[in-house]
Enzyme design. Structure first.
Site, mmCIF file in Angstrom:
data_model
loop_
_atom_site.group_PDB
_atom_site.id
_atom_site.type_symbol
_atom_site.label_atom_id
_atom_site.label_comp_id
_atom_site.label_asym_id
_atom_site.label_seq_id
_atom_site.Cartn_x
_atom_site.Cartn_y
_atom_site.Cartn_z
ATOM 1 N N ASN A 253 0.841 -1.203 0.000
ATOM 2 C CA ASN A 253 0.000 0.000 0.000
ATOM 3 C C ASN A 253 0.874 1.250 0.000
ATOM 4 O O ASN A 253 2.096 1.158 -0.014
ATOM 5 C CB ASN A 253 -0.964 -0.017 1.203
ATOM 6 N N ASP B 215 -4.031 -9.686 13.475
ATOM 7 C CA ASP B 215 -4.093 -8.271 13.867
ATOM 8 C C ASP B 215 -3.073 -8.050 14.996
ATOM 9 O O ASP B 215 -3.266 -8.507 16.135
ATOM 10 C CB ASP B 215 -5.511 -7.918 14.332
HETATM 11 N N1 CTP Z 1 -3.184 -3.126 12.640
HETATM 12 C C1 CTP Z 1 -2.371 -4.139 13.079
HETATM 13 N N2 CTP Z 1 -2.393 -5.359 12.462
HETATM 14 C C2 CTP Z 1 -3.220 -5.586 11.427
HETATM 15 C C3 CTP Z 1 -4.069 -4.554 10.962
HETATM 16 C C4 CTP Z 1 -4.025 -3.340 11.597
HETATM 17 O O1 CTP Z 1 -1.578 -3.939 14.030
HETATM 18 N N3 CTP Z 1 -3.224 -6.771 10.857
HETATM 19 C C5 CTP Z 1 -3.169 -1.837 13.351
HETATM 20 C C6 CTP Z 1 -2.629 -0.678 12.515
HETATM 21 O O2 CTP Z 1 -1.243 -0.542 12.684
HETATM 22 C C7 CTP Z 1 -3.405 0.501 13.080
HETATM 23 C C8 CTP Z 1 -4.721 -0.104 13.494
HETATM 24 O O3 CTP Z 1 -4.500 -1.492 13.631
HETATM 25 O O4 CTP Z 1 -2.813 1.000 14.261
HETATM 26 C C9 CTP Z 1 -5.837 0.152 12.545
HETATM 27 O O5 CTP Z 1 -5.505 -0.311 11.286
HETATM 28 P P1 CTP Z 1 -6.546 -0.309 10.080
HETATM 29 O O6 CTP Z 1 -5.977 -1.051 8.940
HETATM 30 O O7 CTP Z 1 -7.007 1.088 9.840
HETATM 31 O O8 CTP Z 1 -7.718 -1.100 10.744
HETATM 32 P P2 CTP Z 1 -8.380 -2.433 10.384
HETATM 33 O O9 CTP Z 1 -8.618 -3.161 11.667
HETATM 34 O O10 CTP Z 1 -7.614 -3.171 9.348
HETATM 35 O O11 CTP Z 1 -9.779 -1.936 9.823
HETATM 36 P P3 CTP Z 1 -10.280 -1.576 8.343
HETATM 37 O O12 CTP Z 1 -9.272 -2.161 7.370
HETATM 38 O O13 CTP Z 1 -11.591 -2.208 8.268
HETATM 39 O O14 CTP Z 1 -10.346 -0.084 8.261
#
Ligand code: CTP
Length: 410
Positions: free
Chosen positions: A216, A314
């Protein structure tokens, strides 16, 4: 290097002693003045053998002082006046001989005299050694440097690498940009002294085959700015970085990873050893379910290949679910409904604080506007909502974090 006026209003005495590295001090003066400092150059006789006062005067915009007998001073006490008027004295380059003099408290020329005479409680001394590696590693020099440190002097470097004498090793003066950053850091309030911070930054890269992958637009700039601001605030900082083209801020321990799984492995086992975990990384939510060993070829294929994806762990939620989690800060990169999405993530990931930002507006840029969201409240950073450079925001977040850690412990 900073483009901001981080040294605005600061008055710095820059002392030069005998060493080839004097040529770097010309650049240092330029950087210090560009950052807003007023620089008064003081040179020893030996320094004048390497660079002229004319060059240093032209760059600093002030007459260079070279003698304690300088009759231009109305009271004829340059050594007293210079120290009283300065916010800090930086000696760069500091030769082995000059360091020995400082260690002994000798004062037979202006620069050592003013170092001794400065009011120590409000005019700190920073010293950037520059010498041949044998001179640096000599027990006498090491003894002298230890004495200076004990006396409250901050030793900057030295660096390691090629030396003017043709040898390679420790003893090079730090680069001008590094000295600038050290001085800027020195003046930052130490609101996180003694704290351990773990930060993730950048994108992840999920390989499809040996040459392609899913990634990304995250540049890592916000995470790197936070790491720098945390070190400036006195914290011990570990940065786990995805594939980005950014240099490591001084004092930061960095571990490079490629995939979300690698980032998880680098973070989760050690997270509980930290006081704070800040997840700025834009972690890929999914990865290809299988990795093709060889490049997937177009040749002979009539239909485009399809990929099955599987969910990545996550990282933030896993850290927050640890039995004794660090204080967890998430970042929410959204394209709309910032507050609602940020608060939903805060609850979903069970974290005390989340920072919302508009991803498309900030990815790759040097500035950003943030929304600081906890369970009860939210506020814009900066307060007027106008995009501000990421290091300024990062410093403000460190202060915010320090206040919150204090409140949690109270
Ligand atoms: N994050 C993480 N590990 C992942 C995905 C996300 O640690 N596998 C953390 C990111 O570093 C950030 C937070 O979670 O601090 C939010 O990330 P984001 O991608 O915006 O959230 P998602 O849970 O993936 O939600 P969405 O994609 O539905 O917006």
């Amino acid at each position: 290097m900073s483009e901001r006026s981080d040294l605005q209003g600061r008055r710095i005495v820059l002392g030069l002693t005998g060493g080839i590295a004097c040529y770097k001090s010309a650049e240092l003066v330029r950087l210090l003045t560009k950052a807003g400092a007023t620089v008064q150059v003081v040179m020893t006789e030996a320094a004048e053998a390497f660079i002229t006062p004319v060059t240093m005067q032209a760059l600093s915009g002030r007459a260079v002082v070279t003698s304690q007998w300088d009759a231009r001073e109305p009271n004829n006490m340059a050594h007293i006046n210079l120290g009283r008027e300065a916010d800090a004295v930086m000696v760069a380059p500091a030769s082995a001989d000059f360091i020995a003099k400082l260690a002994q408290g000798r004062a037979d020329e202006l620069l050592s005299l003013l170092c001794l005479a400065r009011p120590r409680e409000r005019c700190p001394l920073l010293v950037a050694p520059a010498m041949n590696r044998e001179m640096w590693s000599h027990p006498a020099t090491q003894r002298n440097v230890a004495t200076l440190a004990q006396d409250g002097t901050l030793i900057l470097g030295p660096g390691c690498g090629d030396q003017a004498c043709g040898e390679v090793g420790d003893g090079r003066m730090l680069e001008p940009t590094e000295l600038l950053d050290e001085l800027i850091a020195f003046f930052q309030p130490k609101v996180l002294a003694g704290r351990r911070l773990l930060i993730t930054a950048g994108p992840t890269f999920e390989p499809i085959d040996p040459v392609r992958g899913i990634t990304n637009h995250s540049s890592g700039k916000m995470g790197f700015a936070l790491a720098r601001a945390a070190v400036e605030a006195g914290a011990d900082v570990t940065l786990v970085a995805g594939p980005v083209h950014l240099s490591t801020p001084r004092g930061v321990k960095r571990q490079n990873v490629m995939t979300a799984a690698q980032m998880y492995d680098a973070v989760v086992p050690c997270a509980a050893d930290h006081d704070v975990f800040i997840a700025t990384a834009a972690v890929a939510d999914w990865r290809p379910a299988s990795l093709s060993e060889h490049k997937i070829k177009k040749e002979g294929k009539k239909v485009a290949p399809t990929f099955e994806l599987t969910e990545n762990p996550d990282i933030l939620a896993a850290v927050a679910a640890l039995p004794k989690p660090p204080y967890c800060v998430g970042f929410a990169a959204e394209s709309e409904n910032l507050l609602a999405h940020a608060r939903a993530k805060l609850l979903r990931k069970r974290i005390p604080l989340i920072i919302g930002n508009l991803g498309p507006a900030t990815f790759g840029r040097d500035d950003n506007a943030l929304l600081v969201v906890d369970a009860q409240s939210d506020h814009a950073l900066p307060a007027d909502g106008r995009p501000t450079d990421k290091l300024t925001l990062a410093r403000a977040l460190m202060q915010e974090l320090a206040n919150r850690l204090q409140a949690v412990q109270a």
